[in-house]
Design a protein around this motif. Structure first.
Motif, PDB file in Angstrom:
ATOM      1  N   GLU A   7       0.940  -1.161   0.167  1.00  0.00           N
ATOM      2  CA  GLU A   7      -0.022  -0.076  -0.021  1.00  0.00           C
ATOM      3  C   GLU A   7       0.768   1.183  -0.052  1.00  0.00           C
ATOM      4  N   ASN A  11       1.114   3.899  -2.880  1.00  0.00           N
ATOM      5  CA  ASN A  11       0.816   5.471  -2.491  1.00  0.00           C
ATOM      6  C   ASN A  11       1.787   6.048  -3.219  1.00  0.00           C
ATOM      7  N   PHE A  14       1.277   6.503  -7.016  1.00  0.00           N
ATOM      8  CA  PHE A  14       0.079   7.176  -7.171  1.00  0.00           C
ATOM      9  C   PHE A  14       0.347   8.843  -7.092  1.00  0.00           C
ATOM     10  N   ILE A  22      -0.652  16.538 -12.903  1.00  0.00           N
ATOM     11  CA  ILE A  22      -0.763  17.974 -12.704  1.00  0.00           C
ATOM     12  C   ILE A  22       0.393  18.873 -13.370  1.00  0.00           C
TER      13      ILE A  22
ATOM     14  N   MET B   1      -4.621   6.760   1.424  1.00  0.00           N
ATOM     15  CA  MET B   1      -5.091   6.638   0.024  1.00  0.00           C
ATOM     16  C   MET B   1      -6.487   7.321  -0.400  1.00  0.00           C
ATOM     17  N   THR B   4      -5.859  11.158  -0.102  1.00  0.00           N
ATOM     18  CA  THR B   4      -5.198  11.576  -1.111  1.00  0.00           C
ATOM     19  C   THR B   4      -6.184  11.928  -2.233  1.00  0.00           C
ATOM     20  N   ILE B   5      -7.170  10.649  -2.717  1.00  0.00           N
ATOM     21  CA  ILE B   5      -8.055  10.900  -3.639  1.00  0.00           C
ATOM     22  C   ILE B   5      -8.881  12.153  -3.463  1.00  0.00           C
ATOM     23  N   LEU B   8      -6.985  15.437  -4.133  1.00  0.00           N
ATOM     24  CA  LEU B   8      -6.912  15.500  -5.617  1.00  0.00           C
ATOM     25  C   LEU B   8      -8.119  16.015  -6.255  1.00  0.00           C
TER      26      LEU B   8
END
Lengths: 330, 150
Positions: A7, A11, A14, A22, B1, B4-5, B8
């Motif tokens: 994970e 992360n 991601f 961006i 997680m 973060t989403i 965003l």
């Protein structure tokens, strides 16, 4: 690998992907915005150029200096472009070098009169362009004094004293025999040195166009000029642009002549009804001269001679009209 | 997680709102520029009409400002009809008319090329003198120039 470690790694991947997306998003926006801004600046310069054309073409015998953002403006027959942005004109009468560089423009206007004003001739050039007038005739002196004083111009009796001053373009106007190519300018690129040689008087004559080829002149063809205004047009522009402008001028002259023919017919009728015989005679011969000008509607060397001769005679008839107190045609 | 989403998502929502606002500002600027350009074009057409040798008065080739030669009007009118494409380049989508007010009332439509479904129309009225070279008398009138744009 246990679930927590996976994970944490996912992360990071991601965050990396999201960060890259961006960054890419903003980079694309910045690049697009830069292109839009550049095009917009060019369009603004062209819009100002159009305003300059309109403003200066409605005032005769004027010279002005206009500040613009530093640009390379390309001018060809009926087209003005700045990079990929361009404006098309159908009947533009604009004498200028093919490339105008710098942040200043010199504009100059003169009326094209044969002998009545048919249109205004607009001349645009850059103060960085060097004009060298060579000759010892009255016509050479007259042209030197007719060119704007703010122009980078020099007047010589012969070509021996010419030095290279690192101008982006040099244009010679030669009155009399063609000069040898000046040694001091041999290093300049071929496309940056041009010459126009004039034979004739201030009414009409022939202009021969030359371009530099290594260390000599290469003749590019000849055309006719009619009046001082069109002669000055040949000083500012190359053969292709000169011919294109002269064709537009002759088309316009033809239209204006039709108006003067109709006006003269009306004046003649009026003079006949009032039994002013001298005036009738003047209008009748003026009509013949106007018809000669009207029939020479295309720009050719022969037609230039016809128009010049008819214009001279028409000017004489106008003087006669003044003597007999007849209403003037133009 | 999940956090973060969510961050965003909020970030992109803010970016989208900012972008919509920017586009609206740019659009209104473009509209304003378009309007200015139409006005500038209208003034340009008016200047060109006033300076046409087909209409202007002159005496011994000396131009008289704000003066129209009556003996030229009829032939200028037919000339502009015959050479519509040529004059369109000069006068674009516009209507040019001359109205004589004194000594007698008269009206001439010089050029007419209107634009169907136009969004804006600018009208320029210029007081002029109308000269008749035969009688050597001046009249008074108005030169009306209407320009259309979408």
């Amino acid at each position: 690998m246990d679930k927590k470690a996976f994970e944490i790694q996912f992360n990071w991947i991601f965050v990396l992907v999201a960060g890259a997306t961006i960054l890419l998003f903003f980079s694309v926006i910045v690049i697009k915005q830069k292109a839009v801004s550049e095009t917009s600046t060019k369009a603004t310069v062209l819009k100002s150029f159009e305003a300059i054309i309109t403003g200066t073409s409605v005032s005769t015998d004027t010279t002005s200096i206009i500040d613009i953002p530093s640009s390379d403006i390309e001018v060809s027959c009926g087209r003005i472009s700045l990079g990929r942005v361009s404006n098309q004109y159908q009947n533009l009468v604009l004498f200028s070098p093919a490339l105008i560089k710098g942040n200043r423009l010199i504009t100059h206007t003169l009326a094209f009169s044969t002998p009545y004003r048919a249109t205004n001739l607009l001349y645009i050039t850059s103060p960085n362009l060097r004009y060298i007038i060579i000759g010892d005739s009255n016509l050479a002196r007259e042209i030197n004094s007719s060119l704007p004083s703010r122009l980078k111009k020099e007047f010589y009796n012969d070509a021996t004293q010419i030095k290279n001053q690192n101008n982006y373009k040099v244009k010679f106007a030669v009155f009399g025999d063609m000069i040898d190519f000046p040694k001091s300018l041999e290093e300049m690129p071929d496309s940056d040195v041009e010459a126009a040689r004039f034979t004739g008087n201030s009414w009409n004559g022939i202009v021969d166009f030359y371009a530099k080829e290594k260390s000599s002149w290469q003749r590019k063809g000849s055309s006719a000029y009619i009046g001082k205004a069109s002669l000055i047009g040949a000083v500012y522009s190359g053969k292709e642009m000169y011919d294109c402008n002269m064709e537009n001028i002759f088309f316009r002259l033809n239209l204006v002549t039709k108006v003067y023919i109709d006006k003269t017919k009306k004046l003649a009728q009026d003079a006949a009804s009032k039994k002013q015989f001298q005036c009738s005679q003047i209008y009748s011969s003026s009509l013949n001269h106007l018809s000669s000008i009207g029939s020479a509607s295309k720009f050719t060397n022969e037609n230039v001679a016809v128009v010049a001769s008819a214009a001279k005679s028409l000017a004489e008839e106008s003087q006669n009209a003044q003597v007999y107190s007849c209403p003037l045609i133009y | 997680m999940g956090e973060t989403i969510a961050v965003l998502f909020v970030f992109f929502v803010l970016i989208t709102i900012g972008f919509i606002f920017y586009v609206k500002v740019v659009k209104s600027n473009i509209e304003q520029e378009k309007d200015e350009f139409s006005q500038l074009r209208s003034v340009g057409v008016a200047q060109r009409v006033m300076f046409l040798p087909e209409l202007q008065c002159s005496e011994d080739n000396i131009i008289k400002d704000n003066c129209i030669d009556i003996l030229k009007i009829d032939s200028a009118q037919s000339l502009m009809k015959e050479n519509e494409v040529y004059y369109y380049d000069l006068l674009q989508f516009s209507e040019v008319s001359i109205s004589q007010i004194y000594p007698v009332e008269a009206k001439w439509e010089i050029y007419s090329r209107s634009l169907e479904g136009f969004k804006s129309k600018f009208v320029t009225n210029i007081p002029i003198s109308l000269y008749n070279p035969s009688t050597r008398r001046y009249g008074f009138g108005v030169l009306a120039i209407e320009t259309f744009s979408k």
